[in-house]
Design a protein around this motif. Structure first.
Motif, short mmCIF file in Angstrom:
data_model
loop_
_atom_site.label_atom_id
_atom_site.label_comp_id
_atom_site.label_asym_id
_atom_site.label_seq_id
_atom_site.Cartn_x
_atom_site.Cartn_y
_atom_site.Cartn_z
N ARG A 100 -21.44 -19.07 -25.77
CA ARG A 100 -20.93 -18.33 -24.63
C ARG A 100 -19.75 -19.06 -24.00
O ARG A 100 -18.71 -18.47 -23.72
N PHE A 101 -19.86 -20.38 -23.77
CA PHE A 101 -18.77 -21.16 -23.19
C PHE A 101 -17.54 -21.15 -24.11
O PHE A 101 -16.41 -20.99 -23.65
N ARG A 102 -17.77 -21.32 -25.41
CA ARG A 102 -16.66 -21.33 -26.35
C ARG A 102 -15.95 -19.97 -26.38
O ARG A 102 -14.72 -19.90 -26.40
N TYR A 103 -16.71 -18.90 -26.35
CA TYR A 103 -16.14 -17.55 -26.37
C TYR A 103 -15.27 -17.31 -25.14
O TYR A 103 -14.14 -16.82 -25.25
N PHE A 104 -15.75 -17.68 -23.96
CA PHE A 104 -14.97 -17.45 -22.75
C PHE A 104 -13.76 -18.39 -22.67
O PHE A 104 -12.73 -18.02 -22.12
N ARG A 105 -13.86 -19.60 -23.24
CA ARG A 105 -12.69 -20.47 -23.31
C ARG A 105 -11.61 -19.84 -24.19
O ARG A 105 -10.43 -19.90 -23.86
N PRO A 135 -25.95 -13.31 -29.51
CA PRO A 135 -25.68 -14.75 -29.57
C PRO A 135 -25.01 -15.29 -28.29
O PRO A 135 -25.28 -16.40 -27.86
N LEU A 136 -24.14 -14.48 -27.69
CA LEU A 136 -23.48 -14.93 -26.46
C LEU A 136 -24.47 -15.02 -25.31
O LEU A 136 -24.34 -15.88 -24.43
N LEU A 137 -25.43 -14.14 -25.30
CA LEU A 137 -26.42 -14.13 -24.22
C LEU A 137 -27.42 -15.28 -24.37
O LEU A 137 -27.80 -15.90 -23.37
N PHE A 138 -27.83 -15.60 -25.58
CA PHE A 138 -28.90 -16.56 -25.78
C PHE A 138 -28.44 -17.96 -26.19
O PHE A 138 -29.23 -18.89 -26.19
N ASN A 139 -27.17 -18.12 -26.55
CA ASN A 139 -26.67 -19.43 -26.98
C ASN A 139 -25.58 -19.87 -26.01
O ASN A 139 -24.45 -19.36 -26.04
#
Length: 122
Positions: A103-108, A95-99
């Motif tokens: 990905r932005f929310r996870y790294f924030r 999901p982090l790779l394709f969405n």
């Protein structure tokens, strides 16, 4: 089984086992009654194995099948462990790779967590 060193008691009686008892300190330390009701030979039993019994095709096949069964069990264990790792990895990373928004929310979230850890905020 001859490599086991942690057994305090073992009763293999009445299991229809055949062949020579593998040489090891552990299996020779058990009482003779532990092997009753089988067709076994060699120490600690009084029956001495003949050279024909130790080299017969049936005995060698039984011994190799036992070893193969153990190796197959470990092979399945390692294969399922590898499969589980791959599936678990892609469940998180897919999901982090394709969405892009995930990905932005996870790294924030990671950046906020790092900031709190570095600055001692609770």
């Amino acid at each position: 089984m001859s490599a086991l060193t942690f057994l305090g008691y073992l009763n293999l009686s009445e299991n229809n086992l055949t062949g020579k008892i593998p040489s090891s300190t552990q299996l020779q330390s058990f009482d003779i009654s532990s092997y009753d009701g089988n067709h076994l030979c060699g120490p600690p039993l009084l029956e001495i194995c003949s050279t024909d019994a130790t080299t017969s095709g049936d005995h060698n096949n039984n011994e190799s099948n036992e070893g193969d069964g153990l190796e197959v069990d470990w092979l399945w264990f390692y294969a399922s462990m590898a499969f589980g790792f791959v599936v678990g990895f892609w469940v998180v990373m897919g999901p982090l790779l394709f969405n892009k928004s995930w990905r932005f929310r996870y790294f924030r979230i990671l950046e906020r967590l790092e900031y709190k850890i570095r600055n001692g905020h609770h």
